[in-house]
Design a protein around this motif. Sequence first.
Motif, PDB file in Angstrom:
ATOM      1  N   THR A 223     -11.828   7.465  -2.132  1.00  0.00           N
ATOM      2  CA  THR A 223     -10.802   7.108  -1.158  1.00  0.00           C
ATOM      3  C   THR A 223     -11.445   6.269  -0.081  1.00  0.00           C
ATOM      4  O   THR A 223     -11.973   6.777   0.892  1.00  0.00           O
ATOM      5  N   ASN A 224     -11.406   4.968  -0.304  1.00  0.00           N
ATOM      6  CA  ASN A 224     -12.046   4.058   0.632  1.00  0.00           C
ATOM      7  C   ASN A 224     -11.226   2.787   0.698  1.00  0.00           C
ATOM      8  O   ASN A 224     -10.993   2.121  -0.300  1.00  0.00           O
ATOM      9  N   ARG A 225     -10.755   2.452   1.889  1.00  0.00           N
ATOM     10  CA  ARG A 225      -9.825   1.329   2.011  1.00  0.00           C
ATOM     11  C   ARG A 225     -10.451   0.006   1.576  1.00  0.00           C
ATOM     12  O   ARG A 225      -9.760  -0.883   1.100  1.00  0.00           O
ATOM     13  N   PHE A 226     -11.773  -0.110   1.734  1.00  0.00           N
ATOM     14  CA  PHE A 226     -12.423  -1.366   1.357  1.00  0.00           C
ATOM     15  C   PHE A 226     -12.462  -1.503  -0.152  1.00  0.00           C
ATOM     16  O   PHE A 226     -12.204  -2.563  -0.715  1.00  0.00           O
ATOM     17  N   VAL A 227     -12.805  -0.386  -0.783  1.00  0.00           N
ATOM     18  CA  VAL A 227     -12.819  -0.378  -2.239  1.00  0.00           C
ATOM     19  C   VAL A 227     -11.436  -0.727  -2.765  1.00  0.00           C
ATOM     20  O   VAL A 227     -11.281  -1.570  -3.652  1.00  0.00           O
ATOM     21  N   LYS A 228     -10.425  -0.109  -2.186  1.00  0.00           N
ATOM     22  CA  LYS A 228      -9.060  -0.326  -2.678  1.00  0.00           C
ATOM     23  C   LYS A 228      -8.613  -1.770  -2.502  1.00  0.00           C
ATOM     24  O   LYS A 228      -7.960  -2.348  -3.378  1.00  0.00           O
TER      25      LYS A 228
END
Lengths: 301, 301
Positions: A223-228
């Motif tokens: 759960t990581n906004r950058f990854v997403k």
Amino acid sequence: MARNNTRFIEAHNKLLTICDKTEIGGTLQSENVLAADLGVSRTVIRSVLARFDDIGLIALDGREKAIQRRTRAGDRLEKPATLLTIEELEGRFLDWVLRMDVPPGTALNVAQLAKEFGVAPHTLQEFLSSLSRFGIVVRRPRGGWVLHGFTKEYALELSDFRTVLELNSVQHLVALAPDHPIWARLDVLEQAHLALLERIDRDYHDFSVLDETFHEAINSVVTNRFVKEFQKVISLVFHYHFQWNKADERTRNADAIQEHLAYIDALRSRDVGRAQAAALRHLATSKQTLLNALQANSHTL
Amino acid sequence: MARNNTRFIEAHNKLLTICDKTEIGGTLQSENVLAADLGVSRTVIRSVLARFDDIGLIALDGREKAIQRRTRAGDRLEKPATLLTIEELEGRFLDWVLRMDVPPGTALNVAQLAKEFGVAPHTLQEFLSSLSRFGIVVRRPRGGWVLHGFTKEYALELSDFRTVLELNSVQHLVALAPDHPIWARLDVLEQAHLALLERIDRDYHDFSVLDETFHEAINSVVTNRFVKEFQKVISLVFHYHFQWNKADERTRNADAIQEHLAYIDALRSRDVGRAQAAALRHLATSKQTLLNALQANSHTL
DNA sequence: CATATGTTTATTATTATAAAAAGCAATTAT
DNA sequence: ATAATTGCTTTTTATAATAATAAACATATG
């Protein structure tokens, strides 16, 4: 004209309907209530009421809003062609770019493209600015944009980056407890893969979607906004390129399914080393497929 | 007025200087040549020449551009206050945001902020759109922007992402040949660390810059545009937070230097496992420092 | 006939402005 | 009296209009 008055027109027409539900001589509710009901500001309601007064539909007198007559078809206002929002634009633009109708290095004409996509030039401009963060387009020194597009370097760097992210996801995944939903999800995915393998000769086309779902599932454990954010770009790019390289599509996809199955198996072993090795094997194939697709699609050095 | 006429004024003043270098009665070169020399379009040159003719500096007659008199101080045009470009804006904006003068969740007023930063509202709008890719700001349904800002979650995710990227860099780095420039660079950095350690009581403040340089060096071995784009944001965020948490700054920085030195040592061993372990150790400390800084800086839950 | 200028067209950055929202003050009905 | 409602003003955003520039094309001149 400055802003488009969609809100005004929508409120206008909705209020017409409300008028029709009230008998002649009856009164409308207060501006505040109407505004809240229609989800617009009081300013809009007041403009609508003013117009209703003008066309003799109601008689405005202080806080009296008495209905004078039934509404007519002509009272209704035509909605202007609604423009795309910046979010809707994303899909359309990437679709256009990724199909490489234009070679890398082309200057983008904001005014013309905006017309083509049915958005305000300003909206496209803003969108390009956000895309520039991913290096798909770059700003020219004195105004204007250039499509960098999908060169071989871009594909390589994107693949590498994808690998880094996915190996990280794998590392997290194998450490998850047996009751974590991902395991059940993998079971379902495995069945889907096996099922597709049985009818691969006919439905080999369906693999593209399955591939996307599969990788999305694996990366969902982080759960990581950058990854997403990156996942979005990555999956789009891979998704589109999938559709071009028609050569050997059947065997290529059958092979990829086998790799996915081995990948799932390796994940189940909970052995990080083994899982990452399986991931790497598949990602390497995937990268090669992407490069081949680029090669096949003309303008690449 | 629409576009600012900086180009016109610059070309105008440059051409004045050229006029002064030519004797009275002499002629200027062709429009094409002048345009090429000054790096502007012929349109600009023609506007300038037209003005020169107006003020009696030259006499335009067909392709004759004869100089009539010397230039005077009053001939020169004042340059208008130049607005920031979108690139320059980035630093100023992040500076503002990262100091958390505004709590997360605040609505951003584009018009007002634009005035504050000295840019066109439109430029700020575009910039915000590109920032939204990093989740620092988000677009509100019906126009407007909200600063998401640096919550604890954001800091955690950013740190984790940074770790993923840097461990990848480390993996690449240890595999590089002994004659790769990075090794010499690490030697230099090591000396800089040792030197700072000696005068740490006085100059502990200098560590922030050194830290940035150090991580930049390590990540420079990976040539990947996605990595680099993120590195920019990451280093900015860490850089600024460094400056707030004043508590124990001296000891904290001294400790960090020790970690860096151990990190360099581990890299030199060429042992991936050892190097990554050292990297992880330092990155974990760094993450904690960031979290502490946030805690110290009021509005965080 | 190559080069220079005159003219037109296209394109971008910025400004001006209408639409919408929000806030405040005055007014009215209960 | 006071809560609700309206009238008016101020802010703020999205878009259209526009000036500045660039580029393209046509005509003229040595």
